[in-house]
Design a protein around this motif. Structure first.
Motif, mmCIF file in Angstrom:
data_model
loop_
_atom_site.group_PDB
_atom_site.id
_atom_site.type_symbol
_atom_site.label_atom_id
_atom_site.label_comp_id
_atom_site.label_asym_id
_atom_site.label_seq_id
_atom_site.Cartn_x
_atom_site.Cartn_y
_atom_site.Cartn_z
ATOM 1 N N TYR A 51 0.850 -1.196 0.000
ATOM 2 C CA TYR A 51 0.000 0.000 0.000
ATOM 3 C C TYR A 51 0.883 1.242 0.000
ATOM 4 O O TYR A 51 1.782 1.375 0.815
ATOM 5 C CB TYR A 51 -0.907 0.025 1.230
ATOM 6 C CG TYR A 51 -2.062 -0.935 1.148
ATOM 7 C CD1 TYR A 51 -1.893 -2.284 1.459
ATOM 8 C CD2 TYR A 51 -3.324 -0.509 0.746
ATOM 9 C CE1 TYR A 51 -2.959 -3.168 1.377
ATOM 10 C CE2 TYR A 51 -4.394 -1.393 0.656
ATOM 11 C CZ TYR A 51 -4.195 -2.719 0.981
ATOM 12 O OH TYR A 51 -5.241 -3.605 0.889
ATOM 13 N N ASP A 52 0.558 2.147 -0.933
ATOM 14 C CA ASP A 52 1.250 3.429 -1.021
ATOM 15 C C ASP A 52 0.206 4.517 -0.770
ATOM 16 O O ASP A 52 -0.961 4.357 -1.153
ATOM 17 C CB ASP A 52 1.854 3.579 -2.431
ATOM 18 C CG ASP A 52 2.693 4.837 -2.593
ATOM 19 O OD1 ASP A 52 3.233 5.341 -1.579
ATOM 20 O OD2 ASP A 52 2.822 5.311 -3.740
ATOM 21 N N ALA A 53 0.583 5.619 -0.142
ATOM 22 C CA ALA A 53 -0.389 6.685 0.143
ATOM 23 C C ALA A 53 0.282 8.044 0.147
ATOM 24 O O ALA A 53 1.456 8.167 0.512
ATOM 25 C CB ALA A 53 -1.052 6.449 1.501
ATOM 26 N N HIS A 54 -0.454 9.050 -0.279
ATOM 27 C CA HIS A 54 -0.067 10.443 -0.043
ATOM 28 C C HIS A 54 -0.651 10.768 1.329
ATOM 29 O O HIS A 54 -1.850 11.030 1.456
ATOM 30 C CB HIS A 54 -0.657 11.334 -1.133
ATOM 31 C CG HIS A 54 -0.221 12.767 -1.064
ATOM 32 N ND1 HIS A 54 -0.341 13.530 0.085
ATOM 33 C CD2 HIS A 54 0.341 13.567 -1.994
ATOM 34 C CE1 HIS A 54 0.119 14.744 -0.146
ATOM 35 N NE2 HIS A 54 0.546 14.789 -1.390
ATOM 36 N N PRO A 123 -6.256 9.207 -1.671
ATOM 37 C CA PRO A 123 -5.082 8.830 -2.478
ATOM 38 C C PRO A 123 -4.239 7.717 -1.851
ATOM 39 O O PRO A 123 -3.231 7.959 -1.201
ATOM 40 C CB PRO A 123 -4.299 10.138 -2.612
ATOM 41 C CG PRO A 123 -4.750 10.990 -1.479
ATOM 42 C CD PRO A 123 -6.157 10.580 -1.154
ATOM 43 N N VAL A 124 -4.714 6.499 -2.090
ATOM 44 C CA VAL A 124 -4.031 5.273 -1.656
ATOM 45 C C VAL A 124 -3.983 4.344 -2.869
ATOM 46 O O VAL A 124 -4.939 4.298 -3.649
ATOM 47 C CB VAL A 124 -4.791 4.592 -0.498
ATOM 48 C CG1 VAL A 124 -4.151 3.255 -0.146
ATOM 49 C CG2 VAL A 124 -4.822 5.491 0.728
ATOM 50 N N TRP A 125 -2.872 3.626 -2.996
ATOM 51 C CA TRP A 125 -2.694 2.730 -4.150
ATOM 52 C C TRP A 125 -2.211 1.364 -3.673
ATOM 53 O O TRP A 125 -1.528 1.268 -2.651
ATOM 54 C CB TRP A 125 -1.672 3.325 -5.119
ATOM 55 C CG TRP A 125 -2.088 4.670 -5.607
ATOM 56 C CD1 TRP A 125 -2.880 4.941 -6.686
ATOM 57 C CD2 TRP A 125 -1.769 5.940 -5.017
ATOM 58 N NE1 TRP A 125 -3.071 6.301 -6.798
ATOM 59 C CE2 TRP A 125 -2.403 6.934 -5.798
ATOM 60 C CE3 TRP A 125 -1.032 6.352 -3.909
ATOM 61 C CZ2 TRP A 125 -2.302 8.297 -5.509
ATOM 62 C CZ3 TRP A 125 -0.934 7.701 -3.616
ATOM 63 C CH2 TRP A 125 -1.562 8.653 -4.415
ATOM 64 N N ARG B 7 6.651 14.463 -7.382
ATOM 65 C CA ARG B 7 6.736 13.279 -6.510
ATOM 66 C C ARG B 7 5.828 12.194 -7.079
ATOM 67 O O ARG B 7 4.683 12.466 -7.455
ATOM 68 C CB ARG B 7 6.287 13.675 -5.099
ATOM 69 C CG ARG B 7 6.517 12.651 -4.029
ATOM 70 C CD ARG B 7 6.137 13.277 -2.684
ATOM 71 N NE ARG B 7 5.951 12.278 -1.666
ATOM 72 C CZ ARG B 7 5.256 12.479 -0.549
ATOM 73 N NH1 ARG B 7 4.713 13.665 -0.324
ATOM 74 N NH2 ARG B 7 5.120 11.525 0.335
ATOM 75 N N PHE B 9 3.704 8.584 -7.183
ATOM 76 C CA PHE B 9 2.928 7.664 -6.341
ATOM 77 C C PHE B 9 2.387 6.516 -7.188
ATOM 78 O O PHE B 9 2.249 6.619 -8.408
ATOM 79 C CB PHE B 9 1.751 8.400 -5.680
ATOM 80 C CG PHE B 9 2.157 9.295 -4.554
ATOM 81 C CD1 PHE B 9 2.352 8.788 -3.273
ATOM 82 C CD2 PHE B 9 2.361 10.648 -4.769
ATOM 83 C CE1 PHE B 9 2.735 9.610 -2.234
ATOM 84 C CE2 PHE B 9 2.736 11.482 -3.732
ATOM 85 C CZ PHE B 9 2.928 10.958 -2.457
ATOM 86 N N GLY B 10 2.012 5.452 -6.496
ATOM 87 C CA GLY B 10 1.364 4.319 -7.148
ATOM 88 C C GLY B 10 2.195 3.762 -8.287
ATOM 89 O O GLY B 10 3.415 3.607 -8.169
ATOM 90 N N VAL B 85 -7.068 6.035 -7.800
ATOM 91 C CA VAL B 85 -6.858 5.505 -6.447
ATOM 92 C C VAL B 85 -7.631 4.210 -6.230
ATOM 93 O O VAL B 85 -8.640 3.945 -6.879
ATOM 94 C CB VAL B 85 -7.277 6.539 -5.378
ATOM 95 C CG1 VAL B 85 -6.467 7.811 -5.548
ATOM 96 C CG2 VAL B 85 -8.776 6.830 -5.449
ATOM 97 N N CYS B 86 -7.159 3.410 -5.273
ATOM 98 C CA CYS B 86 -7.863 2.154 -4.953
ATOM 99 C C CYS B 86 -7.524 1.708 -3.534
ATOM 100 O O CYS B 86 -7.011 0.614 -3.329
ATOM 101 C CB CYS B 86 -7.539 1.073 -5.952
ATOM 102 S SG CYS B 86 -5.793 0.729 -6.133
ATOM 103 N N GLY B 87 -7.830 2.561 -2.568
ATOM 104 C CA GLY B 87 -7.536 2.217 -1.179
ATOM 105 C C GLY B 87 -8.508 1.203 -0.609
ATOM 106 O O GLY B 87 -9.400 0.712 -1.288
#
Lengths: 162, 88
Positions: A51-54, A123-125, B7, B9-10, B85-87
């Motif tokens: 899991y990656d997140a801002h 914003p989570v991946w 920066r 992400f993902g 996104v896909c939290g």
């Protein structure tokens, strides 16, 4: 923000801490929702999810979602949201949502609202790791309004918290 | 030209060293210029990442908020690229 706890963390999520936050002698309902990493997705055997997140933006969006929930179900609604980052194995908890209210109807509805909004706005991946050694980032929901239709609508690749 | 830091992400973390990248943009650049420059940078990288279409579906943000399409980007800005996104 009153009655709201939001946390993005690399540490294990703690349901007992959520229940302690929700504890209130004036309220008769508490819910806990746990999203956990499952061992399969779209026909592939999953062994872990990264899991990656801002973090700052995720916290800000989550507070906004919680504020919306309190507008809908009352300011006395208590909400605890914690989301993991880092690499999680199958069975580990990736997201924990607790709600507390006077009545179970509000607690259930608010819990469902928070997780559904989280999945498309925060914003989570996720990068899935498979049994065959391959890995792949899941394609989710676009945050930008001009985005193409291939990511429109709800997250079709949701993993874990379904 | 101005220089900004982006920066990642993902899925974009698969680019380069997975950290931040530097981009050059024209003075007064907006998000469409940023998307164009970022797409070009992806094509230049030898990371194996080739999903340039993901850029079109990505938002850009600073530390506090997602940027609107009318944003004018300042020299030295530190921005983030946020793929779908896909939290949870």
């Amino acid at each position: 923000m009153k009655n709201v706890f939001v946390h993005i963390t690399t540490e294990n999520l703690n349901p007992a801490q959520a229940l302690e936050f929700l504890s209130d002698p004036g309220q008769g309902a508490q819910t806990l929702f746990l999203g956990v990493v499952r061992n399969n997705n779209l026909g592939k055997k999953v062994v872990a999810v990264q899991y990656d997140a801002h973090e700052t933006l995720s916290s800000k969006v989550l507070y906004g979602i919680c504020a919306e929930a309190q507008e809908k179900w009352g300011e006395d609604l208590k909400i605890y949201v914690s989301h993991r980052t880092g690499k999680l194995g199958v069975g580990e908890t990736s997201v924990l949502i607790g709600t507390g209210s006077k009545h179970r109807e509000f607690a259930y509805e608010a819990s469902r609202y928070v997780i559904e909004e989280l999945k498309v706005r925060v914003p989570v991946w996720k990068n899935e790791h498979y049994e065959n050694g391959e890995s792949g980032w899941l394609r989710g929901h676009a945050l930008c309004s001009h985005a193409g239709s291939n990511t429109g609508g709800r997250n079709v690749h949701a993993h874990g918290a379904q | 030209m101005i220089q900004i830091e982006l920066r990642l992400f993902g899925a974009f973390k698969d680019l380069g060293n997975g950290g931040n990248i530097l981009l050059e943009l024209p003075e007064g650049a907006g998000l469409s210029d940023l998307r164009k420059a970022f797409s070009a940078k992806i094509s230049e990288c030898d990371s194996g990442f080739r999903d340039v279409s993901l850029v079109q579906d990505s938002a850009f943000a600073d530390e506090d908020e997602i940027l609107g399409e009318s944003t004018v980007i300042r020299a030295g800005a530190k921005l983030c690229v946020l793929p779908p996104v896909c939290g949870g």
